[in-house]
Design a protein around this motif. Sequence first.
Motif, mmCIF file in Angstrom:
data_model
loop_
_atom_site.group_PDB
_atom_site.id
_atom_site.type_symbol
_atom_site.label_atom_id
_atom_site.label_comp_id
_atom_site.label_asym_id
_atom_site.label_seq_id
_atom_site.Cartn_x
_atom_site.Cartn_y
_atom_site.Cartn_z
ATOM 1 N N LYS A 1 -10.385 -4.792 -11.522
ATOM 2 C CA LYS A 1 -11.112 -5.866 -11.228
ATOM 3 C C LYS A 1 -12.425 -5.319 -12.056
ATOM 4 C CE LYS A 1 -13.335 -8.883 -7.853
ATOM 5 N NZ LYS A 1 -13.232 -9.353 -6.133
ATOM 6 N N TRP A 2 -13.061 -6.418 -12.901
ATOM 7 C CA TRP A 2 -14.203 -6.189 -13.813
ATOM 8 C C TRP A 2 -15.235 -7.068 -13.019
ATOM 9 C CZ3 TRP A 2 -13.661 -2.977 -18.118
ATOM 10 C CH2 TRP A 2 -12.466 -2.794 -18.465
ATOM 11 N N TRP A 3 -16.199 -6.028 -12.695
ATOM 12 C CA TRP A 3 -17.501 -6.694 -11.802
ATOM 13 C C TRP A 3 -18.657 -6.896 -12.592
ATOM 14 C CZ3 TRP A 3 -16.881 -7.586 -6.523
ATOM 15 C CH2 TRP A 3 -15.581 -7.169 -5.836
ATOM 16 N N GLY A 4 -19.115 -8.211 -12.625
ATOM 17 C CA GLY A 4 -20.263 -8.491 -13.519
ATOM 18 C C GLY A 4 -21.339 -8.833 -12.327
ATOM 19 N N PRO A 5 -22.564 -9.161 -12.951
ATOM 20 C CA PRO A 5 -23.846 -9.418 -12.006
ATOM 21 C C PRO A 5 -23.749 -10.485 -11.256
ATOM 22 C CG PRO A 5 -24.557 -9.326 -14.329
ATOM 23 C CD PRO A 5 -22.966 -9.190 -14.248
ATOM 24 N N ASP A 6 -23.019 -11.630 -11.852
ATOM 25 C CA ASP A 6 -22.836 -13.054 -11.262
ATOM 26 C C ASP A 6 -21.324 -13.698 -11.401
ATOM 27 O OD1 ASP A 6 -22.664 -13.760 -13.678
ATOM 28 O OD2 ASP A 6 -23.876 -15.664 -13.570
ATOM 29 N N ARG A 7 -20.504 -12.794 -11.923
ATOM 30 C CA ARG A 7 -18.957 -13.272 -12.157
ATOM 31 C C ARG A 7 -18.231 -11.991 -12.100
ATOM 32 N NH1 ARG A 7 -20.299 -16.209 -17.373
ATOM 33 N NH2 ARG A 7 -22.310 -16.551 -16.014
ATOM 34 N N HIS A 8 -16.946 -12.140 -12.142
ATOM 35 C CA HIS A 8 -15.974 -11.299 -12.104
ATOM 36 C C HIS A 8 -14.789 -11.673 -12.801
ATOM 37 C CE1 HIS A 8 -14.840 -12.583 -7.978
ATOM 38 N NE2 HIS A 8 -13.537 -12.657 -8.478
ATOM 39 N N LEU A 9 -13.758 -10.737 -12.980
ATOM 40 C CA LEU A 9 -12.503 -11.137 -13.433
ATOM 41 C C LEU A 9 -11.528 -10.113 -13.130
ATOM 42 C CD1 LEU A 9 -11.483 -9.956 -16.357
ATOM 43 C CD2 LEU A 9 -12.981 -11.669 -17.351
ATOM 44 N N LEU A 10 -9.979 -10.304 -13.105
ATOM 45 C CA LEU A 10 -9.241 -9.476 -12.441
ATOM 46 C C LEU A 10 -8.034 -9.482 -13.530
ATOM 47 C CD1 LEU A 10 -9.288 -8.213 -9.648
ATOM 48 C CD2 LEU A 10 -7.496 -9.889 -9.172
ATOM 49 N N ILE A 11 -7.528 -8.438 -13.891
ATOM 50 C CA ILE A 11 -6.333 -8.323 -14.826
ATOM 51 C C ILE A 11 -5.298 -7.553 -14.246
ATOM 52 C CG2 ILE A 11 -5.588 -7.761 -17.096
ATOM 53 C CD1 ILE A 11 -8.555 -8.372 -18.178
ATOM 54 N N TRP B 1 -18.237 -4.617 -15.435
ATOM 55 C CA TRP B 1 -17.922 -5.634 -16.641
ATOM 56 C C TRP B 1 -18.177 -5.035 -18.074
ATOM 57 C CZ3 TRP B 1 -21.110 -8.786 -19.479
ATOM 58 C CH2 TRP B 1 -22.578 -8.580 -19.629
ATOM 59 N N ASP B 2 -19.230 -4.298 -18.394
ATOM 60 C CA ASP B 2 -19.672 -4.106 -19.478
ATOM 61 C C ASP B 2 -19.404 -2.829 -20.247
ATOM 62 O OD1 ASP B 2 -21.477 -3.445 -17.812
ATOM 63 O OD2 ASP B 2 -23.255 -4.102 -18.805
ATOM 64 N N SER B 3 -19.866 -1.685 -19.271
ATOM 65 C CA SER B 3 -19.656 -0.307 -19.860
ATOM 66 C C SER B 3 -18.166 0.111 -19.488
ATOM 67 C CB SER B 3 -20.728 0.471 -19.023
ATOM 68 O OG SER B 3 -20.317 0.567 -17.616
ATOM 69 N N GLY B 4 -17.375 -0.608 -18.452
ATOM 70 C CA GLY B 4 -16.231 0.041 -18.115
ATOM 71 C C GLY B 4 -16.425 1.074 -17.156
ATOM 72 N N GLU B 5 -17.640 1.644 -16.722
ATOM 73 C CA GLU B 5 -17.666 2.547 -15.833
ATOM 74 C C GLU B 5 -16.727 2.496 -14.452
ATOM 75 O OE1 GLU B 5 -20.889 4.266 -12.606
ATOM 76 O OE2 GLU B 5 -21.406 2.658 -13.994
ATOM 77 N N VAL B 6 -15.994 3.336 -13.958
ATOM 78 C CA VAL B 6 -15.094 3.190 -12.978
ATOM 79 C C VAL B 6 -16.020 3.199 -11.690
ATOM 80 C CG1 VAL B 6 -13.159 4.200 -11.650
ATOM 81 C CG2 VAL B 6 -13.157 4.046 -14.047
ATOM 82 N N LEU B 7 -16.116 2.039 -10.813
ATOM 83 C CA LEU B 7 -16.984 2.321 -9.608
ATOM 84 C C LEU B 7 -16.261 2.511 -8.454
ATOM 85 C CD1 LEU B 7 -18.175 -1.609 -10.593
ATOM 86 C CD2 LEU B 7 -19.455 0.597 -10.726
#
Length: 375
Positions: free
Chosen positions: A201-211, A80-86
């Motif tokens: 899909k942008w993954w955060g620790p307790d939240r996510h969002l999809l664009i 979600w923050d760094s943009g690293e591709v997981l």
Amino acid sequence: MRRETRVAVIGAGLGGTTAAALLQRAGFAVRLYEQAPAFERIGAGIHLSPNLMQVLRAVGVADRLERIGLHPDAFLSRAWDSGEVLFRLPLGEAGERRYGAPYINVHRGDLHAALASAVAPDSIAFGHRLAGIETRGDGCRLLFGNGATAEADIVIGADGVNSRVRELVLGVEKPRYTGHVAHRCIVPAAAVDPPPADCTKWWGPDRHLLIYYMTGRRDELYLVTSFPEPELTVAGAWAPCDADEFRAELAGFHPEVRRVAAAAGAVTKWPVFDREPVPVWSEGRLVLLGDACHPLRPYMAQGAAMAIEDAAVLARCLIEALASDPLAAFPRYARNRLERTNRVQRVSVANDFLRGPTDPAWVFDYDAWTVPLLD
Ligand code: FAD
């Protein structure tokens, strides 16, 4: 079971229209009853994964959606923050070869319109909100809020997360608020420079969002979140949300996310509900499908797919029960669907599907219209 069996489908949503189309094509006398006054273009983006596309092929509407939908080159998971591709799941032609059908994104309204076009127009009764059902030995009497009544031999409850048919089958129990809301907004793609990837899909620790883009023209982006909100503050299905407050909640997200949100106009907020799985999907002449029996958290984007797969398997069980006991089709249908929908429900709650390296074949590589059925 004779083909002139009268089937009432309650709810002309995604699962109901699919069931009606497949059963009408097989010669059943089907009527659809929908509470809304007409079809409306509601919702926003929706993923049509290969397993869902297989049923759309059986209904005969896949080509039309393939022409207008976005064929994403890949599903990207990023921090979600760094943009690293997981994780990057290749889709496009590679995905179609791998799973036997394409993965596309469309507007939910376009999917609904395509399914509705496969149903005989004079078989849909709009403005009919089911209130109750009187069951007798030889059939059912349906009672609607507008005072109308109707007769049917069997009733398919495809009436969504707040299903009235479910209450009649399983008793009254409200769906469970999950403590999460989905913010939704549609963004003109031309206002976002540089253009984002097809589907992230942008993954955060307790939240996510999809664009992702909603059509092959790549002219509209859809942004949808899952953010924690312990207290339920929205009374209905959704409420408007202050766009600037929403943008403030995105502080700390990667600049690409904030660029998309900066161009958003209206933002809405949808509380997310689900239910515990239940093993019983029918009672006598009444049977449930889709969100009426297993509403899912939307984190695998499989809510519509499971409803549409249910419709296909239920239709097959009814068609194959032609010469035998019609009501035996219902437990057989549930036997063929429970394991898969329970698994999708568990993985949706865990919310880790495609976060890191994942083989999604168990979800995508499934054709509800041809998979061998258990007896
Ligand atoms: P639905 O498609 O919800 O259909 C239920 C139908 O039953 C509705 O038409 C409803 O009006 C009707 N109904 C309800 N009660 C009665 C009654 N008593 N009598 C008669 N009719 C009744 N998923 C995504 O991935 N992306 C999206 O953008 C998205 N948008 C959505 C927008 C809306 C408004 C809804 C309701 C759902 C949306 N979903 C979306 C979720 C996904 O579409 C569902 O998981 C899927 O539609 C489930 O299909 P279903 O047939 O079980 O129920």
